[in-house]
Design an enzyme around this catalytic site. Structure first.
Site: not given
Ligand code: G3P
Ligand code: CA
Length: 290
Positions: A83, A41
Site C-alpha cells: 500500500h 480490501h
Molecule cells: O479500494 C479503495 C481503497 O483501497 C482506497 O484507499 O488508501 O486504502 O488504497 P487506500
Molecule cells: Ca487501495
C-alpha cells in the site's frame, strides 16, 4: 425484492375478509436492496497482513471472490503489491537496510524487497510473509479462482506504470476474454492514469477512486466504468446521480465504496444503493448485507 402483484393481494384480502391488513399493505413496507458485491480490501486485511498472499488466501477462506490490492514499481522495474510508497509500516526494512531512509519502494530492487518480512508486524504467525510481486499475486488469485480490483498507487511516481501493468497482466493470462469481462477491474485516484488504462486497453473495466462533483460526473463517464468513493463522502443521492450515467461500455456506472468495516455502516451503504463494498472484514459486511 419484496414484489407483490395487485391480483395476488386482492385474492388474499378476499380470503382474510374485508379490512384485513396484509403484510405488504402496511405503509412504508421497506424495499429490500440487492446485496452488494463484497471486496476484500488489500485482501482480508482484518485477518492477515495487507497485500500479502496470506491476505488473498484469508479472503478465499471466507468465500470472498473479489480482492483489492495496491501496485507500485521497484527501482529495477518489477511491479509489487503493497500500500504505502515506503516500506516502513508493513515490513522490517529499517532493520534490514538501516542506511536506506526514507525506504521508498522505488529505491529498492525486487531482490532487496524479497528479503523483507511483510508479516511479522501484523502477527508472529505471519512471520516470513513477503511483499509479493504482481505476478505472484495474480498467480495466487488464479489458483484461488478469485477476481482482482487492482489499484495503481501513486501513478505520478511511476511514469509508464499503466503499460507495465498491462504487460504483466497479459503475461499472466489475465487479459483473455474471460478475465477481462468477469474478473478484473483497474482503478486509481489518478484520473490521468485511469484514462491511460482505458486508452491502452479499452476493453478493461476501470474505476476512478474519489467523489467527483455531480456536475463533473459526465466527463468521468467517458473513461471510467466505476466511481469508487469513500463511504464518508456519499449518500443515496450521490449514488443515484452516478447511476444515472452510462460508462464507456454503455453500461450504468457502478459505485464501490470504501472502507466499510462495521455491519451498521455496511447496511447504510447497501441502502444507499451501492454496487460494491470494499472492506477489511468481508465476512462482517457480507453477513450484514446479504
Ligand atoms: O479500494 C479503495 C481503497 O483501497 C482506497 O484507499 O488508501 O486504502 O488504497 P487506500
Ligand atoms: Ca487501495
Amino acid at each position: 425484492m419484496f414484489v407483490r402483484t395487485a391480483t395476488a393481494s386482492t385474492a388474499a384480502a378476499a380470503l382474510l375478509g374485508a379490512g384485513a391488513l396484509l403484510p405488504a399493505d402496511r405503509p412504508e413496507a421497506p424495499e429490500r436492496q440487492t446485496a452488494p458485491v463484497v471486496v476484500a480490501h488489500r485482501g482480508a486485511s482484518g485477518y492477515a497482513p495487507e497485500n500479502t498472499l496470506a491476505a488473498a488466501d484469508a479472503a478465499d477462506a471466507l468465500g470472498i471472490d473479489w480482492v483489492e490490492n495496491d501496485v507500485h514499481r521497484t527501482r529495477d522495474g518489477e511491479l509489487v503489491v503493497l500500500h504505502d510508497t515506503n516500506l516502513k509500516r508493513t515490513t522490517d526494512v529499517e532493520q534490514v537496510f538501516p542506511d536506506r531512509a526514507p525506504w521508498a519502494v522505488k529505491d529498492f530492487t525486487a531482490a532487496e524487497l524479497a528479503k523483507l518480512d511483510a508479516g511479522s508486524w501484523f502477527g508472529t504467525q505471519f512471520t516470513g510473509a513477503r511483499v509479493p510481486t504482481l505476478t505472484q499475486f495474480l498467480h495466487r488469485l488464479e489458483r484461488n479462482r478469485q477476481k482482482l480490483l487492482l489499484e495503481i498507487k501513486s501513478p505520478a511516481t511511476y511514469p509508464g506504470i499503466e503499460r507495465d501493468i498491462i504487460r504483466v497482466l497479459g503475461r499472466s493470462g489475465w487479459l483473455d476474454r474471460s478475465h477481462v469481462r468477469n474478473r478484473l477491474v483497474i482503478q486509481s485516484f489518478g484520473a490521468e492514469s485511469v484514462k491511460k488504462v482505458h486508452a491502452l486497453r479499452p476493453d478493461i473495466t476501470t474505476g476512478f477512486l474519489g467523489t467527483p462533483a455531480v456536475a463533473d460526473l459526465p466527463s468521468y463517464a467517458a473513461f471510467t466504468d466505476q466511481i469508487n468513493p469513500s463511504y464518508a463522502t456519499i449518500g443515496a443521492d450521490y449514488v443515484a446521480a452516478v447511476h444515472r450515467l452510462k460508462g464507456p461500455h454503455g453500461k450504468r456506472l457502478r459505485v464501490n465504496t470504501w472502507t466499510v468495516n462495521k455491519a451498521a455502516d455496511a447496511v447504510k451503504a447497501r441502502d444507499y444503493g451501492v454496487d460494491g463494498i470494499i472492506t477489511n472484514f468481508p465476512d462482517v459486511v457480507r453477513d450484514a448485507t446479504s
